[in-house]
Design an enzyme around this catalytic site. Structure first.
Site, PDB file in Angstrom:
ATOM      1  N   CYS A  33       0.950  -1.155   0.073  1.00  0.00           N
ATOM      2  CA  CYS A  33      -0.110   0.008  -0.008  1.00  0.00           C
ATOM      3  C   CYS A  33       0.852   1.110   0.269  1.00  0.00           C
ATOM      4  O   CYS A  33       0.225   2.368  -0.054  1.00  0.00           O
ATOM      5  CB  CYS A  33      -1.070   0.137   1.137  1.00  0.00           C
ATOM      6  SG  CYS A  33      -0.303   0.159   2.787  1.00  0.00           S
ATOM      7  N   ASP A  35       3.166   2.648   1.997  1.00  0.00           N
ATOM      8  CA  ASP A  35       3.875   3.240   3.382  1.00  0.00           C
ATOM      9  C   ASP A  35       4.301   2.170   4.294  1.00  0.00           C
ATOM     10  O   ASP A  35       3.507   1.311   4.639  1.00  0.00           O
ATOM     11  CB  ASP A  35       2.713   4.114   4.184  1.00  0.00           C
ATOM     12  CG  ASP A  35       2.429   5.196   3.226  1.00  0.00           C
ATOM     13  OD1 ASP A  35       3.279   6.110   2.671  1.00  0.00           O
ATOM     14  OD2 ASP A  35       1.055   5.510   2.784  1.00  0.00           O
ATOM     15  N   CYS A  58       5.430   8.596   1.026  1.00  0.00           N
ATOM     16  CA  CYS A  58       5.334   9.933   0.354  1.00  0.00           C
ATOM     17  C   CYS A  58       5.790  10.992   1.186  1.00  0.00           C
ATOM     18  O   CYS A  58       5.887  10.673   2.637  1.00  0.00           O
ATOM     19  CB  CYS A  58       4.046   9.869  -0.086  1.00  0.00           C
ATOM     20  SG  CYS A  58       2.614  10.198   1.191  1.00  0.00           S
ATOM     21  N   CYS A 102      -4.148   7.597   3.822  1.00  0.00           N
ATOM     22  CA  CYS A 102      -3.060   6.483   2.975  1.00  0.00           C
ATOM     23  C   CYS A 102      -1.691   7.068   3.916  1.00  0.00           C
ATOM     24  O   CYS A 102      -0.877   6.055   3.819  1.00  0.00           O
ATOM     25  CB  CYS A 102      -3.164   6.681   1.747  1.00  0.00           C
ATOM     26  SG  CYS A 102      -2.031   8.091   1.048  1.00  0.00           S
TER      27      CYS A 102
END
Lengths: 122, 407
Positions: A33, A35, A58, A102
Site C-alpha cells: 500500500c 507506506d 510519500c 493513506c
C-alpha cells in the site's frame, strides 16, 4: 497541497535513523500500500528518552513520522499512547484529505513500538 | 533557482508561432464561424484551413476531421459514437489494460450499459499481443480501441498489425494517438485505423482543443452533445476558434519538425537512461527497450516512493511525474505498471521523465547532479533495503490491494 510545516518536516526530517539497542520497535504498513513506518524507542523510567524513525512513503508519510517523534520525545509512555494520528496531522497544520487515509500512520507506529516495549517487560 | 521542465507528456508550452496565429482570432477576427456575414465568413475560412492542416498532418481528408475539446472528448466521442450506432449488430468492445483513463473509463461506463468488454493484457514491456487480439474477437465485437503510444511508459504498440486484424474482420479500430502525435509518424492509412484521437496541448498547441479523425464510411453517430449543427452535425457547440487555429498550426509544425526533433530527443533520452542506469543502483527502466517514444524515459527506483522523489526534485527546480498512488488521488499505483507485472511496491517508486524540444544536455546533467543524492537520502530514510526487500507479510485492507492490514 502541503502546508509549509509538512514541507519543512519532509525536507528536514527530525530523528531519522535507527537505535541499535532499542527498548521497543514498532512497524506498521506494508510496501503493497506504499507506506511503511518503523519507530525505535529508548525508554527510561517510563519516559521516552530517545526516538528514531525510518519510513518508506510519500511526503506526508515522512512528515508525520518526523512530527510524531518530536511530539513523543520526553513524554511518558502513557502520554505517548494518547497521541493520535489526528493530533499529528493537526500539529502539521493539516494534511490533504486523501493523505489522512493513506499516510498518517505515525501514531500507530509509535503505539506499536510502545506495545513491543511492554511485551518485552513481561 | 534553475527550473527544468521534464513533464511534456502532461502538457507542453505553446510554441510562439502557435500563440502568434491564435492572437488574431481572440481579438480582431472574433466572428462566429457559423454566421453568414463577413465577420463569420473570415473565421470560417481560417477554421477550414486549420482543418486542412490537421488532416494533412495525419494523412486524412479535411472532412474526416472533427474538432473537439481535447483527447478525452475525442476518445469518448469515438467509442460512444461507434458503440451506439452498432449496438444492434453486437455489444462487444475490446481495449487494452494500459489505455488512458479517457478510454478505460469510457469503455467501463459502456460495460454498465449492456456492453461486454474485453481488456487485453500486456507483456512486461507494455505491448499488446496481436494473437491475443485475434483470439478475443467474437462475432459480437463492434469496436477495438488500442492506444498508439503509452503515456506512462512510452511503449509504442504495433498498431499496423493490430488494426490489420480488425480490418480483416470488418471491425472499426480506434487509436488514441495523443502521445505519439508529433513524436513519431502518425498516418491513418499506414496505421490502418478508422478513428484516431489527437490533442493540442501535447504538441505545443493550446489546451482545451483536440480532434477526432473518423474515416469516411465508418459507422459512427454523434451521441454526446446535443445542440447546433456545427462540425457537420458531428459536434454541437460553437467552435473553439483560437484553439482550433492553434491546433492547426501546431500540427503543421509538428510534422515539419518531426524528424529533426525526434532525433534530438532520442539522443537526450538515451543519455538520460544510460546515466541513470550507470550511476544509480537498483533502478529499472520501464517500457519497451526499443519500441518507445523518443522523448520518454520512465523508471522504478527500488526501496523509495515516487511522490517523495517528485517533491525532492521539485524543491531543486525539476518537474517530473510519477505513477505512484500518492500522486494519483487513488490508493493504487499506476494501472499501467501493474498491468506490466510490476509489483505494487516497485510501482510506488516510479518516475516519468518526458523531454521536450527546449530541453538540453545541460538539463540532463543537472538532473544527474540532483537525482543521485535524492535517491541516497530517501533510501537512507527507508526501512527497506536489499536485505529486507519488501519482506513484510502484512497487507492493507484500507488500501484494498491485498488481504489484511494495520488500519
Amino acid at each position: 497541497m502541503y502546508t509549509d510545516k509538512v514541507m519543512d518536516h519532509f525536507e528536514n526530517p527530525r530523528n531519522v535513523g535507527e537505535i541499535a539497542d532499542a527498548d521497543g520497535v514498532g512497524q506498521v504498513g506494508n510496501p503493497t500500500c506504499g507506506d511503511i513506518m518503523k519507530i525505535y524507542l529508548k525508554i527510561d523510567n517510563d519516559v521516552i528518552t530517545d526516538i528514531k524513525f525510518k519510513t518508506f512513503g510519500c511526503g506526508a508519510a515522512i512528515a508525520t513520522s518526523s512530527m510524531v517523534t518530536e511530539m513523543a520525545k520526553g513524554k511518558t509512555i502513557e502520554e505517548a499512547l494518547k497521541l493520535s494520528n489526528k493530533a499529528v496531522a493537526e500539529a502539521l497544520g493539516g494534511l490533504p484529505p486523501k493523505k489522512m487515509h493513506c499516510s498518517n500512520l505515525a501514531a500507530d507506529a509509535l503505539h506499536a513500538a510502545i506495545e513491543n516495549y511492554r511485551d518485552k517487560q513481561k | 533557482m534553475r527550473r527544468v521542465y521534464f513533464d511534456h507528456s502532461a502538457t507542453t508550452p505553446v510554441r510562439p508561432e502557435v500563440a502568434e496565429v491564435m492572437q488574431n482570432y481572440l481579438t480582431a477576427n472574433f466572428g462566429n464561424p457559423t454566421s453568414l456575414h463577413y465577420f463569420g465568413r473570415q473565421v470560417r475560412k481560417a477554421l477550414e484551413e486549420a482543418r486542412e492542416k490537421v488532416a494533412a498532418a495525419i494523412g486524412a481528408k479535411p472532412e474526416e476531421i472533427v474538432f473537439t475539446s481535447g483527447g478525452t472528448e475525442s476518445d469518448n466521442m469515438a467509442i460512444h459514437g461507434v458503440a451506439m450506432i452498432n449496438k444492434n449488430r453486437g455489444n462487444h468492445i475490446i481495449t487494452s489494460a494500459v489505455e488512458h483513463h479517457a478510454v478505460i473509463n469510457t469503455v467501463k461506463a459502456l460495460g454498465k450499459q449492456g456492453f461486454t468488454v474485453t481488456i487485453l493484457p500486456v507483456d512486461k514491456y507494455g505491448l499488446v499481443s496481436v494473437e491475443d487480439l485475434a483470439n478475443a474477437i467474437t462475432d459480437k465485437t463492434i469496436l477495438i480501441s488500442i492506444m498508439h503510444a503509452n503515456n506512462e511508459v512510452g511503449t509504442i504498440q504495433p498498431i499496423e498489425e493490430l488494426a490489420a486484424v480488425a480490418r480483416e474482420k470488418g471491425i472499426p479500430f480506434h487509436t488514441d494517438a495523443v502521445q505519439s502525435m508529433g513524436k513519431i509518424p502518425v498516418n491513418v492509412d499506414k496505421l490502418g485505423v478508422d478513428l484516431l484521437t489527437i490533442s493540442g496541448h501535447k504538441i505545443y498547441g493550446p489546451k482545451g482543443v483536440g480532434a477526432l479523425y473518423i474515416r469516411k464510411g465508418t459507422r459512427w453517430r454523434q451521441s454526446l452533445f446535443h445542440g447546433g449543427a456545427q462540425e457537420r452535425l458531428r459536434r454541437a457547440g460553437t467552435e473553439n476558434v483560437p484553439g482550433i487555429i492553434g491546433l492547426g498550426k501546431a500540427c503543421e509544425l509538428a510534422v515539419q519538425d518531426l524528424e529533426k526533433e525526434s532525433a534530438y530527443l532520442t539522443t537526450l533520452r538515451d543519455k538520460l537512461i544510460k546515466e541513470v542506469m550507470d550511476r544509480i543502483s537498483n533502478v529499472r527502466v520501464t517500457g519497451h527497450p526499443t519500441r518507445r517514444l523518443p522523448n520518454h524515459a520512465s523508471f522504478c527506483f527500488e526501496f523509495i516512493e515516487g511522490e517523495s522523489m517528485l517533491l525532492s526534485l521539485d524543491m531543486k527546480g525539476i518537474a517530473a511525474s510519477s505513477g505512484s498512488a500518492c500522486t494519483s488521488g487513488s490508493l493504487e499505483p499506476s494501472h499501467v505498471l501493474l498491468a506490466m507485472g510490476i509489483p505494487h511496491e516497485l510501482a510506488h517508486g516510479s518516475i516519468r521523465i518526458t523531454l521536450g524540444r527546449d530541453n538540453t544536455e545541460a538539463d540532463i546533467d543537472y538532473f544527474m547532479e540532483i537525482m543521485p543524492p535524492i535517491v541516497e537520502r530517501l533510501r537512507a530514510m527507508s526501512p527497506l533495503d536489499q536485505e529486507n526487500e519488501f519482506a513484510m507479510e502484512s497487507s492493507c485492507a484500507a488500501c484494498k490491494v491485498s488481504t489484511s492490514c494495520h488500519r
